[in-house]
Design a protein around this motif. Structure first.
Motif, short mmCIF file in Angstrom:
data_model
loop_
_atom_site.label_atom_id
_atom_site.label_comp_id
_atom_site.label_asym_id
_atom_site.label_seq_id
_atom_site.Cartn_x
_atom_site.Cartn_y
_atom_site.Cartn_z
N ASP A 276 -1.99 -63.94 16.01
CA ASP A 276 -2.21 -63.10 14.83
C ASP A 276 -2.04 -61.62 15.16
N SER A 277 -2.56 -61.20 16.31
CA SER A 277 -2.50 -59.78 16.63
C SER A 277 -1.07 -59.34 16.92
N ARG A 278 -0.23 -60.25 17.41
CA ARG A 278 1.17 -59.90 17.64
C ARG A 278 1.84 -59.52 16.33
N ASP A 279 1.56 -60.28 15.27
CA ASP A 279 2.13 -59.95 13.96
C ASP A 279 1.62 -58.59 13.47
N ARG A 280 0.34 -58.33 13.69
CA ARG A 280 -0.21 -57.03 13.28
C ARG A 280 0.43 -55.90 14.07
N LEU A 281 0.62 -56.10 15.36
CA LEU A 281 1.25 -55.07 16.19
C LEU A 281 2.68 -54.78 15.76
N GLU A 282 3.41 -55.85 15.46
CA GLU A 282 4.80 -55.67 15.03
C GLU A 282 4.87 -54.93 13.70
N GLU A 283 3.95 -55.28 12.79
CA GLU A 283 3.92 -54.60 11.50
C GLU A 283 3.52 -53.14 11.66
N LEU A 284 2.59 -52.89 12.54
CA LEU A 284 2.15 -51.52 12.80
C LEU A 284 3.29 -50.70 13.39
N MET A 287 5.64 -49.64 10.76
CA MET A 287 5.12 -48.51 9.99
C MET A 287 5.28 -47.20 10.77
N PHE A 288 5.03 -47.26 12.08
CA PHE A 288 5.21 -46.07 12.91
C PHE A 288 6.65 -45.60 12.85
N SER A 289 7.57 -46.56 12.90
CA SER A 289 8.98 -46.21 12.86
C SER A 289 9.36 -45.59 11.52
N THR A 290 8.84 -46.17 10.46
CA THR A 290 9.16 -45.67 9.12
C THR A 290 8.60 -44.27 8.88
N THR A 291 7.38 -44.07 9.35
CA THR A 291 6.73 -42.77 9.12
C THR A 291 7.04 -41.75 10.22
N ARG A 292 7.75 -42.20 11.25
CA ARG A 292 8.15 -41.33 12.36
C ARG A 292 6.95 -40.63 13.00
#
Length: 298
Positions: A276-284, A287-292
């Protein structure tokens, strides 16, 4: 026939009276164990009473109290009380009083002396840490059905914040309590028997944190306490306690041993929840990439 008196062992460190009681438990008679239980129930103040009063509370004879003290390694009851008094003095020592007591002369550089102390703190903390307690806390924090709350004191607030920050990445349903105690009742409204409250409290133990823990305990929350070798009064309400070494050659205590255990718990919880945490990390990261948020060197 009376029991033979055990030969006294080397006098324990003043910080280890409570630990000495636990360590000697198997060698104590039932009557002597009752004395230890009375002391631990209101530690360390119960042990500051007269030998007669302590014997009455434990419903044993005064010679039994004296024998128990000797089995802990003291020459007698007065020596055990002296150790407890010294421990109380250490608990309440202000930063301004620590420098003279810890001053060290010599050619060795402070960074080396400090590092050696920190390493010693970690080793001593790990020696007394119960792996079963560690595993139980990791299981609690890996269960997202149990909301987890984090709070620290004036010095340990950073430890609570760091723990919360990582748990927030690994799992949902986590909360860092505000620095302002007068809003803590708002959080208590949502604490029940399913909640976990992680508290950091080292000397000079904070009354607001103690009251928070008492109220959370009354509502059924499981309390996890990170404290120093002397032990915060919050231990009375805690389901799980980590007693970790904090002394350092400084006016202030070191929380590095505390952080070592926290970081190990973070790794353990992530391992338990990796799918579960791997999915959260990938999603996070997305978001970091999108928001730079971070620089991209590619």
């Amino acid at each position: 026939m009376s029991e033979p008196e055990a030969e006294p062992e080397a006098t324990p460190d003043i910080q280890e009276v409570k630990a000495a009681i636990h360590d000697a438990n198997a060698r104590l008679t039932p009557s002597e164990r009752r004395v230890g239980e009375v002391i631990l129930r209101d530690y360390p103040m119960a042990g500051m009473q007269s030998v007669t009063k302590l014997a009455d509370l434990a419903e044993v004879s005064t010679p039994t109290v004296i024998r128990m003290a000797r089995k802990l390694g003291f020459e007698g009851f007065p020596e055990m009380q002296a150790a407890l008094r010294a421990e109380v003095a250490e608990r309440i020592k202000a930063p301004s009083l620590k420098r003279d007591a810890r001053a060290e002369t010599g050619a060795r550089h402070m960074i080396h002396r400090y590092a050696e102390t920190v390493i010693s703190n970690i080793n001593a903390s790990l020696d007394r840490l119960d792996p079963a307690v560690f595993d139980a806390v990791a299981d609690l924090l890996a269960d997202t059905a149990r909301p987890a709350y984090f709070v620290g004191g004036r010095i340990t607030r950073a430890n609570a914040s760091n723990f919360h920050n990582h748990m927030q990445i690994i799992r949902s349903n986590v909360t860092l309590l505000s620095q302002t105690p007068n809003v803590w009742p708002h959080y208590l409204l949502d604490m029940d028997a399913g909640a976990v409250l992680v508290v950091f409290d080292i000397r000079r133990y904070e009354k607001d944190l103690q009251k928070l823990a008492e109220l959370a305990h009354a509502r059924g929350a499981a309390i996890v306490l990170f404290t120093d070798q002397w032990g915060s009064p919050i231990a009375e309400f805690a389901a799980h306690v980590f007693r970790l070494q904090v002394e350092a050659p400084s006016n202030w205590d070191s929380t590095i041993a505390i952080m070592a255990v926290v970081e190990a718990l973070i790794a353990a919880v992530q391992a338990k929840r990796w799918d579960d945490s791997r999915d959260r990390l990938e999603e996070l990261e997305s978001m970091f990439s999108t928001t730079r948020v971070f620089r991209n060197f590619t």
